[in-house]
Scaffold this motif. Sequence first.
Motif, mmCIF file in Angstrom:
data_model
loop_
_atom_site.group_PDB
_atom_site.id
_atom_site.type_symbol
_atom_site.label_atom_id
_atom_site.label_comp_id
_atom_site.label_asym_id
_atom_site.label_seq_id
_atom_site.Cartn_x
_atom_site.Cartn_y
_atom_site.Cartn_z
ATOM 1 N N HIS A 142 0.841 -1.203 0.000
ATOM 2 C CA HIS A 142 0.000 0.000 0.000
ATOM 3 C C HIS A 142 0.875 1.252 0.000
ATOM 4 N N HIS B 101 -11.989 -1.710 -4.568
ATOM 5 C CA HIS B 101 -10.579 -1.954 -4.884
ATOM 6 C C HIS B 101 -10.385 -2.221 -6.379
ATOM 7 N N TYR C 182 -4.795 4.096 3.441
ATOM 8 C CA TYR C 182 -4.493 3.853 2.031
ATOM 9 C C TYR C 182 -5.711 4.147 1.147
#
Length: 597
Positions: free
Chosen positions: A288, A393, A452
């Motif tokens: 990350h 994601h 993140y």
Amino acid sequence: MSLSKDAILSLRKRALQAPSLIEDRWKNTVIGDLDHIHSALQEVLGRLSLPPLPPLQTSSADNLATSPHDDVPDREEPGPSCDNSPRVSPRDDALPHVPIESLYQITRLRALRSDDTADEHQPPPTRASNHAINDFISNGLISLEDAERLVTLYLNRIDHFMYMIGGSKYRDLDTLRRSSPVLTACICTVAALHDPMSNHLYGVCSREFRRLMAASMFDRRIDKDHMRAMCIGSYWLHDISWTLSGYAIRRATEVNLSSNFHRVIADNNEEAMDCLRIWYILYICDHHLSILYGRPSIVREDASISGWEELLKTPVFTESDKRLVSQMALLIIMSNVRELFGPDTGEPIPRAFGQQLTNFSRQIDSWMGYWTTELLKLHQFIGEFPTKGVILHHHLAKLHLHSHVFRGLKGSPVPPYFQESAVAAVSAATSIIEMLLTDHDVREGLVGIPHYIHSMIAFACVFLLKVAAQHSGQFIEDVMVFDMTTKVVQQFRSTAVGKYHLVHLMADGLEKMATTKITSPTALQHAPLPNGVGHAGMHYVNDPNTSMSHMTHGNSMYTGGLMGNGFDEDLNLSTTPFLHFDSGNYDFNFSGLGFNI
């Protein structure tokens, strides 16, 4: 016999020092006696369930203040310790293959010897249930009620977002405090960061956590709870995550934490699986941060990482572990993307990379298709966020991947052979923002997700602002970008977290950037007032069906990557400007995509 002048001066000097030395020894003796008495009283009070005594203001560990002009007698400092009974290794009679082993064999310096991995699996020593606890809570820095509230918030609300690895084995504050002071301080710090009612506690908890971490820097060994604390800090504390992650990885490799993979496969060992989870979190944090800062990662994809599919067949593998390895599987793809494109040198990417862009995009789509099905079983734990997290994601990864085509353009038109990827990048960025504005679970996840993802959401917003500024009207209408940005700012400001949380720090900077980057009179004339969060109402100038027919808008499937580019606009790369804060404002003034405006 006559004495020389130097000898007479030396005798006089020693005579003057004698009373001072006697006084110092007396003070040290008295302080030591007081320490023993204080400890005994603390134990008695603990057995009687009475409040503990306040800490001594002096202790034998304190250094007695001396004048810089006082003569301090020379003392021989102890040298490095050696093993009087060296550990015998099965490899001692074999030819050495690790140079440090040879040096240890001839010097027996204890610092050169790594502790056996098995030793690290032993549970840390715990205080007796009736033993008084001496920590920042018992010392009155924060109240017991506040500490219980913070730990409860973390265990019940936040730990799920780190796959229940941080504090799942502790169900109450007392057990946690008796096991690990540093884990207690870290959990309280993260909880205070997320709690709007604990702004006054965040600084206290953060200082205590940093103090304990600094004090343990040169400890020969640390336990698993200490490793958990570093994982938690790397995952949520944006201002120290880079430092914590690197240090934690070093300590993990020192005890060969990744070797637990083979123990899990061979023996179905639950203790080994617990260690492996910590190693996987360190891998995730490392990659990350590598994406966020545009720097090389530390942990490589060895057998313990790339062989995650073998774990699915083991009895010790849990449903929560699926979320953990799903993120790893995506980051393996993103690691290959970073290896291909490398650091941003300010030059456009070669046309020959077009085929790799297509291949990586298909891998990300396959990843999403597999894991959205696999994670449906987790809805009973934290609602629909796991599957929606996969969708989010997925969008992040697509944005990270396809945004590379803007590298080095500096406002020039996107080449025709990269038009499809440019549209895909804009589509992914808008889908990220749409999910944030329209999906209840994603909005609720703003409280708990790692820094993140917050950083990547910021990247999506800035990406669209710069696309609108440099390619006005080509990929998305300026007014729509301004509309989305305004609503995102309002969403950030309405999120119930502490005032030092990223979402609050990002709001002002993002609002300011929107007014400076979107200069089109039409966009500003039709810009909506901040009167509520609603659907972003995306309208694409280019027909997305001509480029990415598999992508949907709104709540389309999640991509998992981010920008792997550096930031150099009016900032020094070494200062990590993307996560740099000045006067409480999030710094959006970076250009990792060749947007030099």
